[in-house]
Scaffold this active site. Sequence first.
Site, PDB file in Angstrom:
ATOM      1  N   LYS A   1       0.906  -1.160   0.000  1.00 29.00           N
ATOM      2  CA  LYS A   1       0.000   0.000   0.000  1.00 29.00           C
ATOM      3  C   LYS A   1       0.936   1.199   0.000  1.00 29.00           C
ATOM      4  O   LYS A   1       1.215   1.797   1.046  1.00 29.00           O
ATOM      5  CB  LYS A   1      -0.886  -0.058   1.254  1.00 29.00           C
ATOM      6  CG  LYS A   1      -1.654   1.219   1.544  1.00 29.00           C
ATOM      7  CD  LYS A   1      -2.953   1.319   0.806  1.00 29.00           C
ATOM      8  CE  LYS A   1      -3.638   2.643   1.035  1.00 29.00           C
ATOM      9  NZ  LYS A   1      -4.950   2.730   0.391  1.00 29.00           N
TER      10      LYS A   1
ATOM     11  N   SER B   1      -3.114   7.986   3.306  1.00 25.49           N
ATOM     12  CA  SER B   1      -3.355   9.236   4.045  1.00 25.49           C
ATOM     13  C   SER B   1      -4.273   8.918   5.218  1.00 25.49           C
ATOM     14  O   SER B   1      -4.840   7.825   5.301  1.00 25.49           O
ATOM     15  CB  SER B   1      -3.941  10.312   3.126  1.00 25.49           C
ATOM     16  OG  SER B   1      -5.143   9.885   2.556  1.00 25.49           O
TER      17      SER B   1
HETATM   18  N1  LIG Z   1     -18.138  -6.962   2.092  1.00 25.81           N
HETATM   19  C1  LIG Z   1     -17.821  -6.353   3.248  1.00 25.81           C
HETATM   20  N2  LIG Z   1     -18.222  -6.910   4.424  1.00 25.81           N
HETATM   21  C2  LIG Z   1     -17.912  -6.315   5.605  1.00 25.81           C
HETATM   22  N3  LIG Z   1     -17.231  -5.174   5.725  1.00 25.81           N
HETATM   23  C3  LIG Z   1     -16.807  -4.579   4.575  1.00 25.81           C
HETATM   24  C4  LIG Z   1     -17.077  -5.125   3.298  1.00 25.81           C
HETATM   25  N4  LIG Z   1     -16.523  -4.310   2.359  1.00 25.81           N
HETATM   26  C5  LIG Z   1     -15.951  -3.301   3.014  1.00 25.81           C
HETATM   27  N5  LIG Z   1     -16.117  -3.450   4.351  1.00 25.81           N
HETATM   28  C6  LIG Z   1     -15.677  -2.537   5.419  1.00 25.81           C
HETATM   29  O1  LIG Z   1     -15.868  -1.197   4.960  1.00 25.81           O
HETATM   30  C7  LIG Z   1     -14.844  -0.351   5.410  1.00 25.81           C
HETATM   31  C8  LIG Z   1     -14.131   0.281   4.208  1.00 25.81           C
HETATM   32  O2  LIG Z   1     -13.482  -0.764   3.471  1.00 25.81           O
HETATM   33  P1  LIG Z   1     -11.939  -0.659   3.098  1.00 25.81           P
HETATM   34  O3  LIG Z   1     -11.159  -0.098   4.218  1.00 25.81           O
HETATM   35  O4  LIG Z   1     -11.540  -1.988   2.560  1.00 25.81           O
HETATM   36  O5  LIG Z   1     -12.039   0.433   1.919  1.00 25.81           O
HETATM   37  P2  LIG Z   1     -10.858   0.998   1.006  1.00 25.81           P
HETATM   38  O6  LIG Z   1     -11.395   1.115  -0.372  1.00 25.81           O
HETATM   39  O7  LIG Z   1      -9.647   0.161   1.207  1.00 25.81           O
HETATM   40  O8  LIG Z   1     -10.649   2.461   1.639  1.00 25.81           O
HETATM   41  P3  LIG Z   1      -9.380   3.446   1.448  1.00 25.81           P
HETATM   42  O9  LIG Z   1      -9.721   4.303   0.281  1.00 25.81           O
HETATM   43  O10 LIG Z   1      -9.359   4.209   2.754  1.00 25.81           O
HETATM   44  O11 LIG Z   1      -8.154   2.611   1.250  1.00 25.81           O
HETATM   45  C9  LIG Z   1     -13.897  -1.209   6.252  1.00 25.81           C
HETATM   46  O12 LIG Z   1     -14.271  -1.111   7.621  1.00 25.81           O
HETATM   47  C10 LIG Z   1     -14.182  -2.630   5.727  1.00 25.81           C
HETATM   48  O13 LIG Z   1     -13.893  -3.631   6.670  1.00 25.81           O
HETATM   49 MG   LIG Z   2      -7.816   0.744   1.885  1.00 21.08          MG
END
Ligand SMILES: Nc1ncnc2c1ncn2[C@@H]1O[C@H](COP(=O)(O)OP(=O)(O)OP(=O)(O)O)[C@@H](O)[C@H]1O
Ligand SMILES: [Mg+2]
Length: 223
Positions: free
Chosen positions: A37, A41
């Site tokens: 990663k 931020s």
């Molecule tokens: N299918 C799912 N079931 C349960 N929780 C989920 C699911 N998809 C996403 N989440 C939850 O939603 C939140 C946001 O997901 P995640 O952190 O993976 O997003 P991201 O796209 O990586 O965000 P960022 O842009 O900050 O990197 C987290 O708490 C994650 O655990």
């Molecule tokens: Mg993320």
Amino acid sequence: MTAIFVTATGTDVGKTFVTVGLIRYLCTAGRAGDAIKPVVSGFDPQDLASSDPGILLDALGRPAADLDRISRWRFAAPLSPAMAARREGRPIDFNALIDFSRRAVVGHRDIMFIEGVGGIMVPIDDTHTVLDWMSAMRLPLLLIAGSYVGTMSHTLTALQVLARRNLEVAAVVVSESADSAAPLEETVATIARFADAIEVIGIPRLPRDASPHPAFGRIVALL
Ligand SMILES: Nc1ncnc2c1ncn2[C@@H]1O[C@H](COP(=O)(O)OP(=O)(O)OP(=O)(O)O)[C@@H](O)[C@H]1O
Ligand SMILES: [Mg+2]
């Protein structure tokens, strides 16, 4: 050896969640996933465990000492990388980012996931967005989307932009949003109807420590 760039229609839709699910799935299948990663931020070093790099290190079974290896550009402000970097007077050197990402891919065994940051066009510096990062890498992409009302326009718009850059989308993954009014399967089927030949796979809302859902196996089979 395979490397995949994990991007999304926006921030907070599930890039890290899906990457961790894939790493865990690969582990149960006797394979080895790895992840970086490079840019994060909203990073608080006092709370590594709940940060993206911390979550990925935990899934990989690697120590906190490996933080710099998987995440080089870390910023405190929960803003776009360009804005957060500007506040710290530490702009991201785009060429160094490409170099860091390429080095992680070269010589790696099995599957390396590169988690982007935010959505497909978030600015990294004054002249580059994540789209330029992905274009330089030329890796197949996983496009992560949510299932919230409004996701279809966001997802189809993203697919059009990626196609204009001739970027290969290995799959669209719809990770079910919390309290989504739209049914997951109907959203998946609708996006698939407009996504040409690209596979669209739904991941239901899953408890944090659930054993890997079979949908992760379907994604791995496409990589
Ligand atoms: N299918 C799912 N079931 C349960 N929780 C989920 C699911 N998809 C996403 N989440 C939850 O939603 C939140 C946001 O997901 P995640 O952190 O993976 O997003 P991201 O796209 O990586 O965000 P960022 O842009 O900050 O990197 C987290 O708490 C994650 O655990
Ligand atoms: Mg993320």
